[in-house]
Scaffold this active site. Structure first.
Site, PDB file in Angstrom:
ATOM      1  N   ASP A   1      -6.446  -0.459   4.500  1.00  0.00           N
ATOM      2  CA  ASP A   1      -5.275   0.153   4.146  1.00  0.00           C
ATOM      3  C   ASP A   1      -4.749   1.521   4.960  1.00  0.00           C
ATOM      4  OD1 ASP A   1      -5.027  -2.114   2.689  1.00  0.00           O
ATOM      5  OD2 ASP A   1      -4.910  -0.809   0.797  1.00  0.00           O
TER       6      ASP A   1
ATOM      7  N   TYR B   1     -11.083  -9.490  -8.967  1.00  0.00           N
ATOM      8  CA  TYR B   1     -11.324  -8.838  -7.679  1.00  0.00           C
ATOM      9  C   TYR B   1     -12.967  -8.418  -7.942  1.00  0.00           C
ATOM     10  CZ  TYR B   1     -11.950  -5.185  -4.253  1.00  0.00           C
ATOM     11  OH  TYR B   1     -12.255  -4.373  -3.127  1.00  0.00           O
TER      12      TYR B   1
ATOM     13  N   SER C   1       0.949  -1.172  -0.107  1.00  0.00           N
ATOM     14  CA  SER C   1       0.074   0.018   0.187  1.00  0.00           C
ATOM     15  C   SER C   1       0.921   1.127   0.017  1.00  0.00           C
ATOM     16  CB  SER C   1      -1.009   0.010   1.268  1.00  0.00           C
ATOM     17  OG  SER C   1      -2.236  -0.125   0.815  1.00  0.00           O
ATOM     18  N   SER C   2       1.612   1.217  -0.850  1.00  0.00           N
ATOM     19  CA  SER C   2       2.610   2.554  -0.802  1.00  0.00           C
ATOM     20  C   SER C   2       1.700   3.831  -1.360  1.00  0.00           C
ATOM     21  CB  SER C   2       3.577   2.383  -2.133  1.00  0.00           C
ATOM     22  OG  SER C   2       2.950   2.269  -3.469  1.00  0.00           O
ATOM     23  N   SER C   3       0.680   3.683  -2.068  1.00  0.00           N
ATOM     24  CA  SER C   3      -0.331   4.575  -2.444  1.00  0.00           C
ATOM     25  C   SER C   3      -1.069   5.110  -1.239  1.00  0.00           C
ATOM     26  CB  SER C   3      -1.408   4.191  -3.396  1.00  0.00           C
ATOM     27  OG  SER C   3      -1.972   3.141  -3.080  1.00  0.00           O
TER      28      SER C   3
HETATM   29  P1  ADP Z   1       0.504  -0.380  -3.703  1.00  0.00           P
HETATM   30  O1  ADP Z   1      -0.308   0.842  -3.136  1.00  0.00           O
HETATM   31  O2  ADP Z   1       0.080  -1.654  -3.251  1.00  0.00           O
HETATM   32  O3  ADP Z   1       2.086  -0.267  -3.568  1.00  0.00           O
HETATM   33  P2  ADP Z   1      -0.606   0.676  -6.084  1.00  0.00           P
HETATM   34  O4  ADP Z   1      -0.651   0.535  -7.825  1.00  0.00           O
HETATM   35  O5  ADP Z   1      -1.973   0.991  -5.591  1.00  0.00           O
HETATM   36  O6  ADP Z   1       0.278  -0.220  -5.267  1.00  0.00           O
HETATM   37  O7  ADP Z   1       0.083   2.239  -5.739  1.00  0.00           O
HETATM   38  C1  ADP Z   1       1.500   2.357  -6.613  1.00  0.00           C
HETATM   39  C2  ADP Z   1       1.361   3.701  -7.216  1.00  0.00           C
HETATM   40  O8  ADP Z   1       1.953   4.596  -6.056  1.00  0.00           O
HETATM   41  C3  ADP Z   1       2.682   3.882  -8.036  1.00  0.00           C
HETATM   42  O9  ADP Z   1       2.296   3.509  -9.544  1.00  0.00           O
HETATM   43  C4  ADP Z   1       2.843   5.373  -7.938  1.00  0.00           C
HETATM   44  O10 ADP Z   1       1.775   6.130  -8.980  1.00  0.00           O
HETATM   45  C5  ADP Z   1       2.507   5.632  -6.553  1.00  0.00           C
HETATM   46  N1  ADP Z   1       3.799   5.646  -5.682  1.00  0.00           N
HETATM   47  C6  ADP Z   1       3.954   4.999  -4.510  1.00  0.00           C
HETATM   48  N2  ADP Z   1       5.159   5.460  -3.994  1.00  0.00           N
HETATM   49  C7  ADP Z   1       5.533   6.453  -4.794  1.00  0.00           C
HETATM   50  C8  ADP Z   1       6.956   7.389  -4.722  1.00  0.00           C
HETATM   51  N3  ADP Z   1       7.722   7.087  -3.858  1.00  0.00           N
HETATM   52  N4  ADP Z   1       6.844   8.272  -5.735  1.00  0.00           N
HETATM   53  C9  ADP Z   1       5.976   8.590  -6.577  1.00  0.00           C
HETATM   54  N5  ADP Z   1       4.954   7.459  -6.688  1.00  0.00           N
HETATM   55  C10 ADP Z   1       4.774   6.600  -5.949  1.00  0.00           C
HETATM   56 MG    MG Z   2      -2.563   0.893  -3.528  1.00  0.00          MG
END
Ligand code: ADP
Ligand code: MG
Length: 395
Positions: free
Chosen positions: A185, A237, A139-141
């Site tokens: 999340d 999903y 959940s980087s987003s």
């Molecule tokens: P998850 O949330 O599981 O990691 P997602 O596809 O929902 O996967 O989110 C990933 C997206 O979040 C990336 O494609 C990008 O747009 C954004 N993102 C995450 N971390 C960064 C970062 N450090 N810099 C820029 N964009 C980021």
């Molecule tokens: Mg995400």
């Protein structure tokens, strides 16, 4: 199936001084503050959220950090240290669903959602740096969204409670980003606490923190990022959600949360075979979450291995959302001494977790790498996570 192109693992965010200095270099002013929010791992409770059930995620020691400065106009300037998009400049007045591209949809979505709630969001300059790997199911987003909403909540004096910020980020995801996600999340990221998992009732947002510390039990939580995302993940999903809705309708309940394990025998006679298995996953998974909470409180993390294993089997066989890479990661971890392992996240790729005694950590890592190479799979990324604090202001 394809390798996720932008998956990465950074060594960790720079110190806050570095981030503030970089902000000043880029934007020519001093940030008003720096906020951070973690990624999360779901310990157990998969596809239970939209069935109004239980989940048990924890915030991890990898965070998104944002340095934010308030501007005197309606301009918004956004920069991430990751990727090479440079500064993206836009205006508050042009925020509308579908208008934002790339990573900026997350911070802009939060700004839009707050404005929908009547909060007077100012123009800002924002610098993002994150140590949460992208697209690995951590959940980087949401880490970005939660860092941004924490910043804006403080800077606007809106005084939103965590529950309200959870709903605002959900609004951003659902209506601005266009992802049909629930509340798990951001609840973990905003409401997590060091040394705890977040027991969340998705029906009413009730949260209780459950002690969850791996280190005193001589355990580590390994995350095995398979680096695959299957192209049918979205369709998969949607079809699982549809099955759950059908199951609830036929069984005459508001949501599958209202079906108990003891009701399953009767349900088998009312549902078609596939729908029944989907329902059985959700019902037994809810029960496993409740058991995990009990076991953690009574006997600590060493007691939950069998529940993690059972969760994986249920997702593999009943919900059918695993894939060969996830199964191999789980099976190899277990065969080499992990006390429990399961795929985590929505499925069809992403990551597995393996709760592993410290003394076999290296053995498990080596075995998984070897097994993936032997199967001709992309090399996995393997790292440890610990239950860490939720979102906060750090400077
Ligand atoms: P998850 O949330 O599981 O990691 P997602 O596809 O929902 O996967 O989110 C990933 C997206 O979040 C990336 O494609 C990008 O747009 C954004 N993102 C995450 N971390 C960064 C970062 N450090 N810099 C820029 N964009 C980021
Ligand atoms: Mg995400």
């Amino acid at each position: 199936m394809s390798a996720v192109p932008d998956s990465f693992t950074t060594p960790g965010p720079a110190g806050t001084e570095d981030l503030a200095a970089r902000f000043s270099r880029e934007f020519g002013s001093v940030p008003a503050g720096i906020w951070q929010a973690p990624g999360r791992v779901n310990l157990i409770g998969e596809h239970t959220d939209y069935n109004e059930g239980f989940v048990l995620p924890f915030a991890i020691d990898r965070t998104a950090r944002v340095a934010v400065g308030v501007r005197g106009d309606s301009t918004v300037r956004l920069l991430s240290t990751y990727g090479d998009q440079g500064v993206v400049t836009t205006s508050l007045d042009s925020l509308e669903p579908g208008s934002a591209k790339g990573w900026t949809k997350y911070p802009l979505g939060v700004m839009w959602a707050l404005r929908q709630r009547g909060i007077d969001v100012p123009g800002i300059d924002l610098l993002l740096e994150s140590s949460v790997p992208l697209g690995a199911g951590l959940s980087s987003s949401h880490a970005i969204e939660c860092a941004v909403i924490s910043a804006l909540n403080d800077l606007t004096g809106a005084g939103l409670k965590a529950e309200e910020m959870v709903l605002a980020t959900q609004l951003a995801e659902n209506d601005f980003v266009g992802a049909p996600t629930g509340i798990m999340d951001q609840s973990a990221s905003l409401r997590g606490s060091k040394g705890h998992a977040v027991f969340l009732d998705c029906r009413n947002q009730d949260v209780s923190l459950v002690p969850f510390e791996t280190e005193p039990a001589d355990l580590v939580m390994l995350v095995i990022d398979t680096k695959v995302s299957h192209s049918h993940a979205d369709g998969g999903y949607a079809s699982r959600r549809a099955s759950c809705e059908l199951g609830a309708e036929v069984l005459g309940v508001k949501a599958l949360r209202d079906v108990q394990v003891g009701d399953l025998e009767e349900a088998a006679g009312l549902l078609d075979e596939v729908t029944f298995r989907r329902v059985r996953h959700v019902v037994t998974e809810n029960d496993r979450v409740l058991q995990t909470v009990e076991y953690l409180a009574a006997d600590g993390p060493a007691s939950i291995g069998a529940l993690l294993d059972a969760s994986h089997v249920s997702m593999r066989d009943d919900f059918e959302i695993s894939c060969p890479e996830l199964d191999l990661a789980v099976d190899t971890s277990r065969a080499n001494g992990a006390i429990g392992a399961r795929m985590t996240g929505g499925g069809f790729g992403g990551a597995a977790i393996a709760l592993t005694p410290v003394n076999v950590e290296q053995k498990v890592r080596d075995a998984v790498v070897k097994a993936f190479a032997g199967a001709g799979f992309t090399a996995p990324d393997i790292f440890t996570v610990t239950p860490a604090a939720g979102a906060m202001r750090i400077a």
